[in-house]
Design an enzyme around this catalytic site. Structure first.
Site, PDB file in Angstrom:
ATOM      1  N   HIS A 184     -35.746   5.224  -1.527  1.00  0.00           N
ATOM      2  CA  HIS A 184     -35.995   4.000  -2.304  1.00  0.00           C
ATOM      3  C   HIS A 184     -34.681   3.346  -2.745  1.00  0.00           C
ATOM      4  O   HIS A 184     -34.610   2.710  -3.804  1.00  0.00           O
ATOM      5  CB  HIS A 184     -36.865   4.291  -3.530  1.00  0.00           C
TER       6      HIS A 184
ATOM      7  N   LYS B 222     -13.083 -12.180   3.261  1.00  0.00           N
ATOM      8  CA  LYS B 222     -14.249 -11.443   3.788  1.00  0.00           C
ATOM      9  C   LYS B 222     -13.976 -10.835   5.164  1.00  0.00           C
ATOM     10  O   LYS B 222     -13.261 -11.409   5.987  1.00  0.00           O
ATOM     11  CB  LYS B 222     -15.463 -12.359   3.893  1.00  0.00           C
TER      12      LYS B 222
ATOM     13  N   GLU C 228     -24.976  -6.865  12.449  1.00  0.00           N
ATOM     14  CA  GLU C 228     -26.008  -7.834  12.080  1.00  0.00           C
ATOM     15  C   GLU C 228     -26.653  -8.452  13.322  1.00  0.00           C
ATOM     16  O   GLU C 228     -27.872  -8.703  13.350  1.00  0.00           O
ATOM     17  CB  GLU C 228     -25.404  -8.912  11.190  1.00  0.00           C
TER      18      GLU C 228
ATOM     19  N   SER D 250     -14.674 -15.272   7.713  1.00  0.00           N
ATOM     20  CA  SER D 250     -15.312 -16.480   7.199  1.00  0.00           C
ATOM     21  C   SER D 250     -14.308 -17.623   7.247  1.00  0.00           C
ATOM     22  O   SER D 250     -13.119 -17.444   6.941  1.00  0.00           O
ATOM     23  CB  SER D 250     -15.795 -16.270   5.768  1.00  0.00           C
TER      24      SER D 250
END
Length: 358
Positions: free
Chosen positions: A216, A343, A350, A337
């Site tokens: 969880h 970044k 992804e 970026s």
């Protein structure tokens, strides 16, 4: 005789057994053809090979099914009906399947061995020319099967047309798809094995590195990083097993099934199967040309593989974040970026997740 009963005999057709008289009409021409053929056979010793001589054969190979049609196909119909944009990628499998078929036809005496050898040589030449770029696939052809047979006929004349003996595009398509997918399964399996090897190596290197195990998204129990990586190795091992299982079921030869009801020619399907590395021939002709179970099974197996890769990539994305800081992805496998230069984005992971939905 079944083929002659279905297709009309053109008025220009002659029996190439020394009888120059033309055959007139459809049914009368067919009956006359049989009478002359039987008369010639009765005078000969052993087996006499005879065939029809056609004149006025304009674009015979444009469509393999064109026999009873009088009008040319509309361009819009041909464009809509054509599959060559999709099946042209199967040119190598189509040609190799045809080589095996022609070899079997010659070995069984269905066609003369010398003609079989010419067909095989011609097909090998076409394959070499396509691979080298000397021959471009005609994208206006109806499909890759029509293109290959048309090119073969252009090179060999009447001999090239004998390749289609005892074969339909139905069993030919079923064969090509199985051959392509068998190759794809082998290539995918090798890549999965490579990934499993990397996971095992990394697990060995990190077998003593302690990390939290989560449930969880809450820290639950301590585990090792190596143990976590081996969870994905176990998933991929099951994926390999599924791919092997799919390949085992699809590894039967549909060629020889014809359109749906087989053929009266004395085929040696076991021989063809051995030439193409199949376990053996299919058992039922109707099932052979309609079966697409293996496609569904393979899609299911591939979807499961992508789901496993997606799970792994999501872990990498989380572990790489500033909140977790468990791993650091190398710059060569990251992007940045345009507006936030600080970044380093895990775009590769992804994108793997994004491609899972495809």
């Amino acid at each position: 005789l079944d083929v002659l009963a279905i297709f009309p005999i053109p008025p220009s057709a002659k029996v190439s057994i020394g009888d120059p008289r033309p055959l007139q009409g459809r049914r009368k021409g067919y009956i006359e053809f049989i009478r002359r053929a039987l008369a010639a056979l009765s005078k000969s010793e052993g087996r006499t090979m005879f065939a029809l001589n056609f004149t006025n054969e304009v674009n015979f190979m444009a469509q393999l099914w064109k026999g009873r049609f009088k009008k040319e196909l509309a361009k819009e119909t041909n464009d809509f009906n054509s599959s060559i944009k999709f099946d042209s990628r199967m040119f190598e499998e189509d040609i190799k399947g045809s080589i095996a078929h022609a070899t079997m036809l010659g070995a069984t005496g269905i066609i003369d061995k010398s003609e079989s050898d010419k067909i095989v040589d011609g097909l090998n030449g076409i394959l070499d020319d396509i691979k080298s770029g000397k021959l471009a696939i005609d994208m206006s052809a109806e499909d890759i099967h029509t293109f290959v047979e048309g090119e073969l006929t252009a090179r060999l004349g009447q001999t090239g047309k004998r390749l289609h003996t005892a074969r339909s595009r139905n069993d030919q398509v079923a064969l090509d798809i199985r051959m392509v997918l068998k190759k794809e399964i082998d290539e995918i399996s090798e890549k999965i094995k490579g990934l499993i090897e990397v996971l095992c190596n990394k697990a060995e290197e990190n077998k003593s590195v302690i990390m939290p195990g989560y449930t969880h998204l809450q820290r639950a129990q301590p585990i090792t990083f190596g143990h976590h990586l081996m969870a994905y190795a176990s998933m991929l091992l099951r994926d390999l097993d599924r791919l092997s299982d799919v390949k085992r079921r699809m590894n039967v030869l549909p060629l020889g099934s014809g359109a749906l009801a087989g053929t009266t020619y004395p085929l040696d399907r076991e021989y063809t199967a051995s030439l193409l590395n199949f376990d053996g021939p299919t058992l039922n002709s109707m099932d052979s040309v309609s079966d697409r179970d293996y496609l569904i099974e393979l899609l299911s197996a591939l979807s499961t593989i992508m789901m496993h890769l997606s799970r792994f990539c999501e872990e990498i994305i989380l572990w790489n974040s500033n909140e977790y800081q468990f791993v650091d992805i190398d710059d060569s496998y990251s992007t940045g970026s345009s507006i936030m230069p600080q970044k380093k984005n895990p775009d590769i992971a992804e994108l793997v997740r994004g491609k899972t939905g495809r």
